[in-house]
Design a protein around this motif. Structure first.
Motif, PDB file in Angstrom:
ATOM      1  N   PHE A 286       1.102  -6.317   4.073  1.00  0.00           N
ATOM      2  CA  PHE A 286       0.366  -6.030   2.848  1.00  0.00           C
ATOM      3  C   PHE A 286      -0.308  -4.657   2.932  1.00  0.00           C
ATOM      4  CE2 PHE A 286      -3.648  -6.199   0.415  1.00  0.00           C
ATOM      5  CZ  PHE A 286      -3.119  -6.322  -0.857  1.00  0.00           C
ATOM      6  N   PHE A 287      -0.848  -4.324   4.112  1.00  0.00           N
ATOM      7  CA  PHE A 287      -1.444  -2.995   4.294  1.00  0.00           C
ATOM      8  C   PHE A 287      -0.386  -1.920   4.085  1.00  0.00           C
ATOM      9  CE2 PHE A 287      -2.004   0.607   7.224  1.00  0.00           C
ATOM     10  CZ  PHE A 287      -3.166   1.152   6.699  1.00  0.00           C
ATOM     11  N   ALA A 288       0.811  -2.143   4.595  1.00  0.00           N
ATOM     12  CA  ALA A 288       1.888  -1.159   4.452  1.00  0.00           C
ATOM     13  C   ALA A 288       2.280  -0.993   2.985  1.00  0.00           C
ATOM     14  CB  ALA A 288       3.092  -1.593   5.281  1.00  0.00           C
ATOM     15  N   ALA A 289       2.432  -2.117   2.264  1.00  0.00           N
ATOM     16  CA  ALA A 289       2.812  -2.046   0.849  1.00  0.00           C
ATOM     17  C   ALA A 289       1.724  -1.361   0.020  1.00  0.00           C
ATOM     18  CB  ALA A 289       3.078  -3.452   0.321  1.00  0.00           C
ATOM     19  N   THR A 290       0.483  -1.676   0.343  1.00  0.00           N
ATOM     20  CA  THR A 290      -0.637  -1.046  -0.365  1.00  0.00           C
ATOM     21  C   THR A 290      -0.676   0.452  -0.098  1.00  0.00           C
ATOM     22  OG1 THR A 290      -1.913  -3.092  -0.183  1.00  0.00           O
ATOM     23  CG2 THR A 290      -3.145  -1.083  -0.666  1.00  0.00           C
TER      24      THR A 290
ATOM     25  N   VAL B 195      13.862  -6.652  -2.085  1.00  0.00           N
ATOM     26  CA  VAL B 195      14.867  -7.691  -1.826  1.00  0.00           C
ATOM     27  C   VAL B 195      14.535  -8.431  -0.533  1.00  0.00           C
ATOM     28  CG1 VAL B 195      17.302  -8.119  -1.325  1.00  0.00           C
ATOM     29  CG2 VAL B 195      16.661  -6.492  -3.113  1.00  0.00           C
ATOM     30  N   ASN B 196      14.134  -7.701   0.488  1.00  0.00           N
ATOM     31  CA  ASN B 196      13.812  -8.324   1.789  1.00  0.00           C
ATOM     32  C   ASN B 196      12.624  -9.281   1.678  1.00  0.00           C
ATOM     33  OD1 ASN B 196      15.865  -6.896   3.027  1.00  0.00           O
ATOM     34  ND2 ASN B 196      14.521  -5.219   3.690  1.00  0.00           N
ATOM     35  N   PHE B 197      11.689  -8.954   0.790  1.00  0.00           N
ATOM     36  CA  PHE B 197      10.502  -9.800   0.636  1.00  0.00           C
ATOM     37  C   PHE B 197      10.595 -10.700  -0.598  1.00  0.00           C
ATOM     38  CE2 PHE B 197       8.828  -6.597   3.500  1.00  0.00           C
ATOM     39  CZ  PHE B 197       7.955  -7.326   4.306  1.00  0.00           C
ATOM     40  N   ALA B 198      11.813 -10.857  -1.110  1.00  0.00           N
ATOM     41  CA  ALA B 198      11.991 -11.623  -2.347  1.00  0.00           C
ATOM     42  C   ALA B 198      11.443 -13.041  -2.228  1.00  0.00           C
ATOM     43  CB  ALA B 198      13.463 -11.661  -2.731  1.00  0.00           C
ATOM     44  N   MET B 199      11.523 -13.639  -1.070  1.00  0.00           N
ATOM     45  CA  MET B 199      11.043 -15.000  -0.886  1.00  0.00           C
ATOM     46  C   MET B 199       9.622 -15.045  -0.316  1.00  0.00           C
ATOM     47  SD  MET B 199      13.492 -16.444  -2.255  1.00  0.00           S
ATOM     48  CE  MET B 199      12.803 -18.082  -2.086  1.00  0.00           C
ATOM     49  N   GLY B 200       8.976 -13.913  -0.251  1.00  0.00           N
ATOM     50  CA  GLY B 200       7.572 -13.896   0.171  1.00  0.00           C
ATOM     51  C   GLY B 200       7.372 -13.084   1.441  1.00  0.00           C
ATOM     52  N   PRO B 201       6.116 -12.930   1.861  1.00  0.00           N
ATOM     53  CA  PRO B 201       4.911 -13.452   1.212  1.00  0.00           C
ATOM     54  C   PRO B 201       4.718 -12.843  -0.197  1.00  0.00           C
ATOM     55  CG  PRO B 201       4.415 -12.691   3.435  1.00  0.00           C
ATOM     56  CD  PRO B 201       5.793 -12.201   3.115  1.00  0.00           C
ATOM     57  N   LYS B 202       4.222 -13.671  -1.104  1.00  0.00           N
ATOM     58  CA  LYS B 202       4.109 -13.264  -2.501  1.00  0.00           C
ATOM     59  C   LYS B 202       3.188 -12.065  -2.681  1.00  0.00           C
ATOM     60  CE  LYS B 202       3.396 -15.278  -7.078  1.00  0.00           C
ATOM     61  NZ  LYS B 202       3.024 -16.509  -7.829  1.00  0.00           N
ATOM     62  N   ILE B 203       2.126 -12.012  -1.884  1.00  0.00           N
ATOM     63  CA  ILE B 203       1.156 -10.924  -2.021  1.00  0.00           C
ATOM     64  C   ILE B 203       1.780  -9.577  -1.681  1.00  0.00           C
ATOM     65  CG2 ILE B 203       0.260 -11.211   0.343  1.00  0.00           C
ATOM     66  CD1 ILE B 203      -2.494 -10.505  -0.741  1.00  0.00           C
ATOM     67  N   VAL B 204       2.703  -9.584  -0.704  1.00  0.00           N
ATOM     68  CA  VAL B 204       3.399  -8.350  -0.319  1.00  0.00           C
ATOM     69  C   VAL B 204       4.426  -7.989  -1.391  1.00  0.00           C
ATOM     70  CG1 VAL B 204       4.798  -7.220   1.449  1.00  0.00           C
ATOM     71  CG2 VAL B 204       3.071  -8.909   2.121  1.00  0.00           C
ATOM     72  N   LEU B 205       5.166  -8.999  -1.857  1.00  0.00           N
ATOM     73  CA  LEU B 205       6.178  -8.769  -2.890  1.00  0.00           C
ATOM     74  C   LEU B 205       5.538  -8.193  -4.152  1.00  0.00           C
ATOM     75  CD1 LEU B 205       9.028  -9.024  -4.009  1.00  0.00           C
ATOM     76  CD2 LEU B 205       8.535 -11.425  -4.535  1.00  0.00           C
ATOM     77  N   ASN B 206       4.422  -8.761  -4.541  1.00  0.00           N
ATOM     78  CA  ASN B 206       3.720  -8.277  -5.734  1.00  0.00           C
ATOM     79  C   ASN B 206       3.343  -6.811  -5.600  1.00  0.00           C
ATOM     80  OD1 ASN B 206       0.691  -7.857  -6.878  1.00  0.00           O
ATOM     81  ND2 ASN B 206       1.939  -9.004  -8.326  1.00  0.00           N
ATOM     82  N   ARG B 207       2.831  -6.440  -4.415  1.00  0.00           N
ATOM     83  CA  ARG B 207       2.421  -5.045  -4.208  1.00  0.00           C
ATOM     84  C   ARG B 207       3.622  -4.111  -4.205  1.00  0.00           C
ATOM     85  NH1 ARG B 207      -1.856  -2.560  -5.510  1.00  0.00           N
ATOM     86  NH2 ARG B 207      -2.823  -4.578  -5.098  1.00  0.00           N
ATOM     87  N   LEU B 208       4.758  -4.570  -3.685  1.00  0.00           N
ATOM     88  CA  LEU B 208       5.970  -3.745  -3.693  1.00  0.00           C
ATOM     89  C   LEU B 208       6.494  -3.562  -5.117  1.00  0.00           C
ATOM     90  CD1 LEU B 208       7.763  -5.182  -0.526  1.00  0.00           C
ATOM     91  CD2 LEU B 208       6.862  -2.858  -0.792  1.00  0.00           C
ATOM     92  N   CYS B 209       6.373  -4.596  -5.940  1.00  0.00           N
ATOM     93  CA  CYS B 209       6.784  -4.476  -7.344  1.00  0.00           C
ATOM     94  C   CYS B 209       5.927  -3.430  -8.056  1.00  0.00           C
ATOM     95  CB  CYS B 209       6.655  -5.828  -8.041  1.00  0.00           C
ATOM     96  SG  CYS B 209       7.860  -7.066  -7.493  1.00  0.00           S
ATOM     97  N   ILE B 210       4.630  -3.449  -7.774  1.00  0.00           N
ATOM     98  CA  ILE B 210       3.732  -2.450  -8.352  1.00  0.00           C
ATOM     99  C   ILE B 210       4.099  -1.055  -7.861  1.00  0.00           C
ATOM    100  CG2 ILE B 210       1.321  -1.682  -8.444  1.00  0.00           C
ATOM    101  CD1 ILE B 210       0.502  -4.629  -8.222  1.00  0.00           C
ATOM    102  N   THR B 211       4.480  -0.970  -6.593  1.00  0.00           N
ATOM    103  CA  THR B 211       4.875   0.315  -6.005  1.00  0.00           C
ATOM    104  C   THR B 211       6.102   0.878  -6.712  1.00  0.00           C
ATOM    105  OG1 THR B 211       4.008  -0.377  -3.855  1.00  0.00           O
ATOM    106  CG2 THR B 211       5.580   1.457  -3.874  1.00  0.00           C
TER     107      THR B 211
END
Length: 971
Positions: free
Chosen positions: A57-61, A91-107
């Motif tokens: 999550f820190f990395a995605a943020t 794609v790699n985080f498509a199944m979660g964790p959701k908090i990381v996936l959400n941040r990548l979508c925002i990215t």
């Protein structure tokens, strides 16, 4: 410590699993890591599947933060690779964790904002085609749709929060608006029910994200209500389906509740969009659909034992938004030849009135009625803005609504009984207080429509309520509510001689001792509200002044009584002579009783000053001796005691009370303001005698408590009130006050003393007999201030005295603007002042920057007439340099302020200014390495072109500021 993946992982773990001190240290280091250029590399290592979710999550943020704030660090040739890596990560985080996936979508959304339309022209087409279940067989189809909707939903949000150059922002917004119709088609596909099977509640997550996505893109403004028509019908049907087919008829699940709230928010976003006003036919059609289907839900809720307040509020908010946004349309429908159109408008108004009239008390029984207040304002405003004939016709049509509304709000504003109120929380009481204020405003809108007809309603209601109170005193709350309504409309009423005299008579006859104390309190508020009307009807004072006098000795109503007395003495001063003795005795008893709060004592003393200003001067001193003696005796007693915080507080309290009197005690003949009347000369002002006789006390206070900011602030207020009240009559005090000001300021410089000095200089600075004294005072203040500021600057501690620096330069700005004679031949080192202000522009506090700017602008503007042109010519280049440097470091809001300096220089010293500006900006890397030569040249031309248009210059300066900081990149 090096920014390696291992070190970062340890720091993240430390941040989440350590004490506060270590957490803060880790946070600071991680922030530095995020801002470093190395972040573009280490984020990919930290996104490795084997890392913890916190690290991922820190990395995605971090990646999102870099794209948002440091996009200019990415070379264009790396854009494609960056896009591929972000998509792969999603794609790699498509199944979660959701908090990381959400941040990548925002990215990815942030990436799209920076690359459309030039670098990724088909971003949306490729996005929709890529995230299809058939292309991602290893991911659940519902999750694939969720990812697509999540990316699409946050794109409008990212656009609003991303800083872009104006031209680029226009281009990106144009692209987003072009594709918005296509995005809504995607949303529509996700919302369409299964053929012959209606909606499928197993798809509730998809419905939820589709609704959110629709709301986000609708708010962007690229679609019309015509484009949204199909989606709107689906959202209405989906809302109704979820409500009527909920899993538990008694209690709605959190997921179902969330979906209904989101669908209603999306519908609200459509109907309140400005573009919808261009499609009245669609508005009427959808309003009919919404009212028909949602009224059934509302009626079902009203009939149920347990109200679902959230659903009712959301539905009523949607309906109120329709009425508020399209009020003009529905107003015109009232005059339509089509019965259908008239019915829609009346149904809408009736529904909104029904919301206002919900049973129970806000906020404990219902929470929806508060949403309607805005509509009742808009409705009357739109009608009153029409031409006379149309306005008169429509007022007749809507008056029944406002008559009913008046009666409804009298009920809704009633206080609960004592027993009910005992169960209310503090939050409930505060919300009800605010609610009553909204009702108070709405009463004014009712009066705008009904005029004296409303007063008739209120008088009848008041008489009925009093009759009920004879039977049962527990009906007091309706009496209080009507008095509250009368107070609310007071400022709307001008000439009224029928109902208000009746009101004043009724106020006198209400049996206050038999009713709740709130009735008397509201009566006193009502009296104060009508003080201006009473000034035109002084014969009515005999009915209300005794009530106010009685209230002064009742601690439960003293706040309202003192406010009412203050209003009466301010507006009806010249008619109060017959009541003066009673008022003064009551005030004296109130002050000596010891039950009043400080604010109430201050108001009483203000009123005392107003009343004493109209009694014979010979009597004034007698009253003053009696009323003021306790205060001055206490001050003398306090000054004889050792210094302490408790003594200082009591001293400040006494000075505050005295300053209220000093602000209002000014004897003027009662006929002095009448036409052709010449006030007698040489009136002996009692306030002058009081201050002269007590000046020694103020001198001792200044000497003894010069380090106590609170005491000196109140003393300064007292002195300022003395000057502004007496005006020319204060001349015998000027030298003593200035001596005290200089003494205190020399010992302990503080801004409140500068306010007194400024007042004295503006009032008397042009008087020949005071010019020398004023110049000496100014020189003392300048010398002391410059010495202090130089000391603070040498230790980089200017921010410790922000208030003082602000006050100092505000004083100087006013002097240059209004009494420049004190500068000319005053022995003031203007060069030092100019340079000092230039240095202080580098402070971080906006208020201080504004004050310095105000001084410099006035200095530059008046420099030729004050003989200081040489100062500007000698030090102007240094000033321009400082301003340019500040554009890259001072608070961003200061850019607008600093533009004033550039404008002043360009007006008064255009040749010098052009030379300084061009010369400074030719330096490589100045004022920031992020700005290139072409941007500097554009900035110089734009600045020099503006000699009058402050707004355009501010826009130019702000844009240059953002360029200097790297927040904005060239288009």
């Amino acid at each position: 410590m090096e920014f390696t993946a291992e070190n970062l992982e340890k720091a993240v773990c430390l941040f989440y699993r350590s004490e506060a001190a270590q957490q803060a240290e880790a946070h600071q280091w991680l922030t530095e890591a995020q801002n470093s250029p190395q972040a573009w590399s280490f984020v990919w290592e930290l996104l490795h599947p084997q890392r913890t979710s916190e690290v991922q999550f820190f990395a995605a943020t971090t990646l999102h933060n870099k794209i948002l704030k440091a996009w200019d660090e990415v070379p264009q040739e790396h854009y494609e690779n960056l896009k591929k890596r972000i998509l792969d990560a999603i794609v790699n985080f498509a199944m979660g964790p959701k908090i990381v996936l959400n941040r990548l979508c925002i990215t990815l959304s942030a990436y799209i904002i920076h690359t459309v339309p030039h670098h990724w022209p088909k971003a949306f087409e490729e996005l929709v085609s890529s995230f299809q279940p058939q292309y991602l067989p290893n991911v659940e189809p519902e999750r694939v749709i969720w990812i697509l909707l999540e990316i699409l939903t946050v794109i409008p949000e990212e656009f609003e929060s991303t800083t872009l150059a104006t031209s680029q922002r226009h281009r990106v917004k144009s692209v987003l608006q072009e594709v918005s119709k296509d995005i809504l088609k995607v949303v529509e596909m996700c919302l369409v029910p299964i053929p012959n099977a209606n909606f499928d509640m197993s798809n509730i997550t998809t419905y939820l994200h589709s609704s959110r996505c629709a709301a986000a893109w609708i708010q962007l403004g690229g679609v019309t209500i015509d484009d949204c028509s199909r989606v709107m019908n689906l959202l209405v049907d989906l809302t109704c389906f979820v409500y009527w087919n909920r899993s538990d008829p008694e209690c709605m699940s959190a997921e179902e509740m969330e979906l209904i709230e989101v669908t209603l928010e999306a519908l609200t976003a459509v109907v309140q969009h400005p573009h919808t006003t261009k499609y009245p036919g669609y508005v009427m059609k959808h309003t009919t659909n919404i009212l028909d289907k949602f009224n059934k839900i509302l009626n079902n809720e009203k009939a149920s034992a347990e109200l679902n307040k959230d659903i009712m509020t959301s539905i009523y908010l949607l309906i109120e938004t329709i009425g508020d946004t399209h009020c003009k349309l529905f107003v015109s429908s009232l005059r339509s030849n089509e019965e259908t159109d008239r019915k829609i408008a009346n149904d809408l108004f009736g529904c909104i009135l029904g919301c206002t009239d919900l049973p129970g008390t806000y906020p404990v029984d219902e929470t929806s009625s508060t949403v309607t207040f805005g509509f009742w304002y808009t409705l009357q405003e739109d009608i009153l803005s029409l031409d006379t004939a149309q306005c008169a016709e429509l007022l007749l049509i809507i008056k029944p609504y406002y008559r009913q509304l008046t009666c409804v709000m009298l009920r809704k504003s009633m206080f609960p009984s004592s027993e009910e109120a005992s169960n209310w929380t503090l939050d409930d009481k505060e919300m009800f207080r605010c609610y009553r204020q909204d009702i108070s405003d709405t009463f004014m809108y009712c009066y705008n429509v009904l005029n004296i007809e409303m007063l008739d309603i209120l008088i009848v209601q008041l008489q009925d309520a009093l009759t009920k109170c004879v039977i049962n005193s527990n009906n007091w709350n309706l009496v209080e509510s009507v008095l509250h309504a009368f107070s609310s409309v007071a400022e709307c009423i001008e000439l009224e001689n029928l109902f208000l005299p009746k009101l004043m008579h009724i106020l006198k006859t209400i049996p206050y001792d038999d009713l709740h104390v709130k009735v008397l309190s509201s009566c006193l508020e009502c009296v104060g509200s009508y003080s201006e009307w009473l000034a035109d009807h002084p014969n009515m004072l005999c009915k209300v002044v005794p009530l106010v006098i009685t209230g002064l000795t009742n601690p439960e109503v003293s706040p309202a009584a003192t406010m009412a007395l203050k209003d009466l003495t301010h507006n009806c001063q010249k008619f109060l002579l017959p009541y003066a003795e009673e008022i003064l005795i009551a005030c004296q008893n109130g002050l000596q009783g010891g039950n009043l709060k400080l604010s109430e004592c201050v108001r009483i003393m203000y009123s005392v000053g107003k009343v004493l200003s109209i009694v014979p001067v010979a009597n004034t001193m007698q009253y003053l001796n009696v009323i003021l003696a306790p205060s001055f005796e206490e001050i003398q007693s306090l000054l004889s005691q050792p210094e302490s915080d408790a003594v200082a507080v009591r001293l400040a309290t006494r000075l505050k009370i005295l300053s209220a009197l000093f602000g209002s005690l000014h004897v003027v003949p009662l006929d002095a303001d009448e036409e052709n009347s010449m006030p007698p000369q040489n009136i002996e002002q009692p306030l002058l005698l009081v201050v002269q006789n007590t000046m020694s006390l103020y001198t001792i206070i200044g000497s003894k408590y010069h380090t106590n900011t609170e005491v000196i602030e109140v003393l300064a207020l007292l002195l300022k009130q003395t000057l502004t009240t007496l005006m020319d009559d204060a001349k015998p005090l000027v030298n003593d006050i200035l001596t005290l000001v200089v003494r205190i300021y020399r010992e302990t410089p503080q801004p409140s003393i500068l306010v007194v000095a400024r007042t004295a200089m503006i009032l008397f600075g042009k008087e020949p007999e005071y010019i020398a004294t004023m110049q000496h005072l100014l020189a003392e203040i300048i010398t002391t201030s410059l010495t202090l500021i130089a000391q603070l600057n040498s230790t980089n501690n200017l921010s410790e005295k922000t208030d003082l620096i602000e006050g100092f330069f505000l004083l100087l700005a006013q002097i240059f603007k209004k009494v420049a004679v004190l500068i000319a031949n005053g022995g003031v080192d203007c060069s030092a002042l100019f340079q000092c202000a230039t240095v202080c522009l580098g402070m971080n506090e906006l208020a201080a920057i504004k004050a310095c700017t105000s001084f410099l602008v006035n200095f530059i503007t008046h420099s030729r007439e004050t003989g200081q042109a040489a100062v500007v010519q000698n030090y102007g280049e240094a000033l321009v340099m400082r301003v340019l440097l500040c554009l890259g470091s001072a608070p961003r809001a200061s850019a607008d302020v600093l533009a004033d300096i550039l404008l002043a220089l360009n007006k008064k010293y255009c040749d010098n200014f052009a030379r300084w500006l061009q010369g400074l900006l030719q330096q490589e890397g100045f004022p920031s390495p992020r700005v290139n030569a072409q941007q500097k040249e554009h900035f110089v031309k734009a600045v020099l072109r503006e000699k009058a248009n402050k707004r355009k210059l501010s826009e130019t300066v702000t844009e240059f500021t953002l360029l200097c900081r790297g927040i904005l990149t060239s288009a």
